[in-house]
Write an enzyme that holds these catalytic residues in place. Structure first.
Site, PDB file in Angstrom:
ATOM      1  N   HIS B  57     106.185 -69.938 -49.777  1.00 20.75           N
ATOM      2  CA  HIS B  57     106.257 -68.863 -50.743  1.00 20.75           C
ATOM      3  C   HIS B  57     106.712 -69.458 -52.273  1.00 20.75           C
ATOM      4  O   HIS B  57     106.310 -69.108 -53.007  1.00 20.75           O
ATOM      5  CB  HIS B  57     107.440 -67.900 -50.374  1.00 20.75           C
ATOM      6  CG  HIS B  57     107.732 -66.858 -51.268  1.00 20.75           C
ATOM      7  ND1 HIS B  57     108.834 -66.893 -51.962  1.00 20.75           N
ATOM      8  CD2 HIS B  57     106.980 -65.871 -51.981  1.00 20.75           C
ATOM      9  CE1 HIS B  57     108.895 -65.825 -52.953  1.00 20.75           C
ATOM     10  NE2 HIS B  57     107.671 -65.057 -52.834  1.00 20.75           N
ATOM     11  N   GLU B  60     103.915 -70.996 -53.883  1.00 25.73           N
ATOM     12  CA  GLU B  60     102.800 -69.896 -54.318  1.00 25.73           C
ATOM     13  C   GLU B  60     103.371 -69.536 -55.893  1.00 25.73           C
ATOM     14  O   GLU B  60     102.334 -69.451 -56.651  1.00 25.73           O
ATOM     15  CB  GLU B  60     102.971 -68.616 -53.420  1.00 25.73           C
ATOM     16  CG  GLU B  60     102.136 -67.437 -54.059  1.00 25.73           C
ATOM     17  CD  GLU B  60     103.134 -66.318 -53.720  1.00 25.73           C
ATOM     18  OE1 GLU B  60     103.347 -65.531 -54.945  1.00 25.73           O
ATOM     19  OE2 GLU B  60     103.484 -65.738 -52.765  1.00 25.73           O
ATOM     20  N   HIS B  61     104.647 -69.215 -55.829  1.00 29.76           N
ATOM     21  CA  HIS B  61     105.085 -69.062 -57.397  1.00 29.76           C
ATOM     22  C   HIS B  61     104.596 -70.475 -58.295  1.00 29.76           C
ATOM     23  O   HIS B  61     104.053 -70.198 -59.532  1.00 29.76           O
ATOM     24  CB  HIS B  61     106.507 -69.125 -57.365  1.00 29.76           C
ATOM     25  CG  HIS B  61     106.900 -67.703 -57.031  1.00 29.76           C
ATOM     26  ND1 HIS B  61     107.867 -67.126 -57.729  1.00 29.76           N
ATOM     27  CD2 HIS B  61     106.734 -66.852 -56.039  1.00 29.76           C
ATOM     28  CE1 HIS B  61     108.220 -65.959 -57.157  1.00 29.76           C
ATOM     29  NE2 HIS B  61     107.461 -65.906 -56.110  1.00 29.76           N
ATOM     30  N   GLU B 137     114.453 -63.440 -56.734  1.00 27.78           N
ATOM     31  CA  GLU B 137     113.557 -62.690 -55.902  1.00 27.78           C
ATOM     32  C   GLU B 137     114.481 -62.275 -54.862  1.00 27.78           C
ATOM     33  O   GLU B 137     114.561 -61.143 -54.069  1.00 27.78           O
ATOM     34  CB  GLU B 137     112.413 -63.288 -55.539  1.00 27.78           C
ATOM     35  CG  GLU B 137     111.451 -62.357 -54.799  1.00 27.78           C
ATOM     36  CD  GLU B 137     110.285 -63.176 -54.812  1.00 27.78           C
ATOM     37  OE1 GLU B 137     109.769 -63.965 -55.131  1.00 27.78           O
ATOM     38  OE2 GLU B 137     109.321 -62.365 -53.899  1.00 27.78           O
TER      39      GLU B 137
END
Lengths: 459, 434
Positions: B57, B60-61, B137
């Site tokens: 994840h 992905e950023h 986040e």
């Protein structure tokens, strides 16, 4: 098949509690290539906006009635909300379970929602079930039952939703912002009321609010999908014709948010502080609306490449979500921002945001911004026009657009003129609007571990 | 019989592959000139290195941070300027990147997406900055949300040392340990055409898409380092299944009861009709106001307001079946558990009524049709299946399987899949309650 659970990049994390549907207009691409929009008038004079499209055997009807929770009578807060949850809970000779079964047996989706300003309803059906579908809608709107057991259940449902919102820092911060900015006006009220206020509501209250609210003169209709104008026109009279001709809603005063800067805080455990901030915005009917929208989008539209996305998130890692937007209510206009940052950095994040805002208003900053700011605002403008087509790539989205534009009181031609209006905006206009719009003092509402200091309280 | 899809012909979905191993799927949608362009990678949280949960994840950023050709942070701005919208998502089994944009901008999207598949800039400064974003986040999604914390605790125990035990976003202490070397190794291994699927949804065809894909994605080199094969879970027994996990959180205002069952991996089920039967069972149990749990917990008693169920039954190595029940203040957890258990036992031993079976089928089949109204839903349904080796034909065959589910099939699916010893129960409470 169910969608799987996944994390997203979160580009569009916004303060959902204060957001209105994003009313855009139809892009050239859509209006040129897509099926045409027609205004359909029924034999008895009701009108609907229709996009007839046979590519899928689906019919979507969006309904809206002006007047939402802002019309809740004093002492009966949450009434409009509770009313909308009961409109598919039994009508005519169908009690709640029979009504729900009739929907489920025919794959009919019929639901109603309230916002501060409006009640909206959505009916979605497969063409082959349309007769049952229309009958149920007519029944729901002509003879709702408000049976005791259904009312008791929906009150419990309300209470559960109310309690869950108390677990949501964004919802808490938003409600605190509205309560403070609009003190003394119905916009200060929580649209859900409270557990006590809703518990006290009676069947008579619900019936009275229904009778005052669900009428023909405050109604808008949008229809999309597998139906033609000549079938729709008589159907409109059949379904909606028996509604009262006129609604009986209270007059609501226009209001501007309180101007003196305040920073309200709710202490809450956890690593992060959630902040809603804002001030007076710009109305749709204001000639400065589009310049303000371009500016607000360039500053903090839901994209990594906005000024705040770059300064707060990309360059400093201070937040995952940061955004600004215009929030246009029927009786008030707001400019609202959102950020959530660690308790240790929340103040710094707000300081960065204030600095970026100030760059548009102080003389030196404006000079520095002349080049880079111009580029960012050009991007915002081309995005607003270019992305308009994305609001029209599904039947449900088209229906949302058709009803949203009607609620704003705009003509059908809005879909054609909207992008022209944006393209006509000049850089000078945008910077002119920035100077006054962004020169206001922020009102701040925070939830978490750090109370945010106002600029005047900073060393 | 349920016939909600009888008027709907199959979607003419086209598939192909490039010489470098990249798969292509084109889904037709003739209604507008908007196109959805998605690249799916066969990498997700299950591929996170040991001690570095959340890396997929996190990566992905980083994909939005820039390449040699596309400047720092400019990917998003370039798409925005062209009137497009973009986003990305990471799941246990996959990662995807998508843009929604006017169809004439498609070549430019392919050029940009192909560029960042192999030319991303990765350095310690960017890793440190994005790590802070991810921690924010995590704070927003998980640490500030009592329901997420309960779910995270439950999954950690449910899957113990298995591939699905860590949260997709990662444990905070492990997020803090990411470094540029880990990230580079991850990138080189998984971001390659032979580990990716290109999907386009819109008014186009393979005849148009394949030449474009050859131009932009064709030159990329295959990595030939497919993801590590993880053994499928054969023993679904959960340690301590009889003892609920309790998450006490002073921020809780709404008590929650949750049950998660482990399911076998989709590809290990030889007769997919069993999975269709489980979807039907899920609907009968918890699909809205006409469901059995609604009847039992909301109408016959006032324990809850909105019980719900869903099955994650297409996952790569094992699936999950979730039941969640928000509790009214006076309700107690034991009463909810015994009613849910009774509803499941009844469905396992007694044939469902014809009317409720038909209702479930009608709705499930209609939902598949309603999903066609949205390019993104279509892309998600077919793409999330494709990354796990489930073909578009198999996905489209699902409505036929649902139509053929018999009352006995529903009973068998419940008896086979919803076993107490394969499950874990969780309670979300305020401090000191219950």
């Amino acid at each position: 098949m169910r969608l799987k659970i996944a994390l997203t990049l979160g580009l569009l994390v916004l303060a959902s509690a204060v957001i209105l549907p994003n009313i855009g207009a139809a892009p050239k691409a859509a209006s040129q290539s897509g099926p045409p929009l027609q205004a359909v008038t029924s034999p008895n004079g009701l009108t609907a906006w229709l996009v007839s499209d046979q590519s899928l055997p689906i019919i979507t009807i969006e309904m809206a009635w002006r007047g939402g929770s802002v019309t809740d009578p004093a002492g009966k807060l949450g009434l409009t909300y509770l009313l909308t949850t009961l409109l598919n809970e039994g009508a005519g000779d169908l009690d709640s379970q029979s009504f729900q079964r009739a929907m489920a047996d025919n794959a009919i989706s019929l639901g109603f929602k309230s916002s501060r300003d409006d009640i909206t309803g959505t009916l979605r059906c497969l063409s082959k079930f349309k007769q049952t579908c229309f009958k149920l809608l007519k029944l729901a709107l002509s003879d709702p039952r408000f049976d005791d057991d259904a009312v008791a259940r929906m009150k419990n449902d309300h209470h559960a939703r109310f309690r869950r919102r108390l677990q949501n820092p964004q919802a808490l911060a938003s409600q605190q912002f509205f309560a403070s900015a609009f003190a003394g006006h119905p916009y200060a009220n929580n649209p859900l009321g409270s557990i006590d206020s809703v518990q006290a509501l009676t069947r008579a209250d619900l019936q009275a609010q229904f009778d005052r609210h669900i009428a023909r003169d405050n109604m808008h209709l949008a229809v999309v999908g597998d139906i033609e104008a000549d079938e729709l026109a008589p159907l409109m009279d059949e379904i909606f014709g028996a509604l009262p001709a006129t609604s009986q809603l209270p007059d609501i005063a226009h209001v501007t948010p309180a101007v003196e800067p305040v920073s309200d805080h709710i202490a809450r455990d956890g690593p992060q502080t959630t902040v809603i901030f804002g001030f007076q915005g710009v109305g749709y009917d204001d000639p400065n609306y589009w310049p303000a929208r371009i500016l607000t989008n360039g500053l903090g539209g839901g994209s990594l490449s906005s000024i705040l996305g770059d300064e707060v998130r990309n360059k400093r890692g201070l937040a995952y979500g940061v955004s600004t937007q215009l929030v246009n209510l029927r009786y008030a206009n707001l400019w609202i921002g959102y950020v959530a940052s660690d308790n240790k950095t929340a103040q710094q994040a707000m300081d960065v945001i204030q600095q970026e805002i100030d760059k548009f208003t102080d003389f030196g900053g404006r000079l520095r911004y002349w080049a880079t700011g111009r580029n960012l605002l050009t991007t915002a403008r081309t995005y607003l026009t270019g992305s308009y087509a994305l609001n029209f790539d599904s039947g449900q989205k088209i229906a949302n657009q058709l009803i949203g534009v009607q609620l704003l009181g705009f003509p059908v031609t809005y879909f054609e003129t909207r992008n022209q209006q944006i393209e006509a905006v000049t850089w000078r206009q945008t910077m002119g609007v920035a100077k006054t719009l962004l020169d206001q003092s922020l009102r701040i509402s925070s939830v978490g571990g750090t109370a945010i200091a106002l600029p005047s309280q900073r060393p | 019989m349920a016939q909600a899809n009888d008027a709907t012909p199959e979607l003419a979905i086209e598939t192909a592959s490039l010489a470098n191993g990249m798969d292509i799927i084109v889904i037709p949608d003739r209604r507008s000139q908007v196109v959805t362009h998605i690249v799916w990678y066969r990498v997700g949280a299950i591929d996170d290195p040991r001690g570095k949960s959340g890396l997929a994840h996190f990566f992905e950023h980083l994909m939005f941070r820039g390449t040699e050709k596309i400047g720092k942070g400019e990917f998003s701005g370039m798409v925005t300027k062209l009137g497009g919208q973009l986003n990305a998502s990471t799941s246990n089994d996959f990662t995807n990147y998508f843009e929604r944009i006017a169809i004439d901008k498609l070549p430019e999207m392919m050029r940009m997406e192909a560029d960042r598949m192999q030319n991303l800039i990765i350095n310690p400064e960017l890793v440190a900055l994005e790590r802070d974003v991810i921690l924010e986040e995590r704070s927003m999604r998980v640490d500030g949300n009592p329901e997420s914390l309960l779910r995270e605790k439950m999954l950690a125990q449910l899957h113990k040392d298995g591939a699905y035990h860590a949260p997709i976003i990662g444990w905070r202490a492990e997020i803090e340990q990411y470094n540029a070397a880990d990230v580079k190794a991850f990138y080189q291994r998984y971001y390659a055409p032979d580990n990716a699927i290109l999907m386009v949804v819109g008014n186009t065809s393979m005849a148009e898409i394949k030449p474009l894909a050859e131009t932009y994605y064709g030159p990329l080199k295959a990595a030939q380092k497919p993801r590590t094969q993880i053994a499928d879970v054969t023993d679904l027994k959960v340690e301590g299944f009889a003892t609920p996990i309790v998450h006490a959180d002073p921020r809780t205002r709404q008590k929650l009861w949750r049950r998660i069952y482990r399911l076998p991996a989709y590809h290990t089920i030889s007769d997919k009709a069993e999975m269709a039967a489980l979807d039907v069972a899920s609907h009968i149990l918890g699909g809205g106001s006409t469901s059995r749990l609604h009847q039992s917990l909301v109408i016959d008693t006032t324990l809850s307001t909105s019980p719900s169920t869903y099955a994650l039954n297409q996952r790569l190595h094992e699936g999950e079946f979730h039941i969640s029940v928000g509790l009214n203040p006076q309700a107690d957890f034991a009463a909810v558990a015994s009613r849910v258990d009774a509803a499941i036992a009844e469905l396992a031993t007694t044939a469902p009524q014809a009317a409720e079976l038909e209702r479930a089928k009608t709705q499930l089949i209609a939902d598949a049709l309603f999903a066609r109204d949205s390019q993104y839903y279509m892309a998600f349904i077919f793409g999330s299946a494709a990354v796990n080796g489930i073909s578009p034909e198999d996905v489209q065959a699902w409505t036929g399987l649902v139509e053929n589910v018999s009352p006995a099939d529903v009973q068998r699916a419940v008896a086979r899949f919803l076993l107490p010893q394969h499950s874990l129960t969780g309670h979300l409470i305020n401090r000191g309650q219950d």
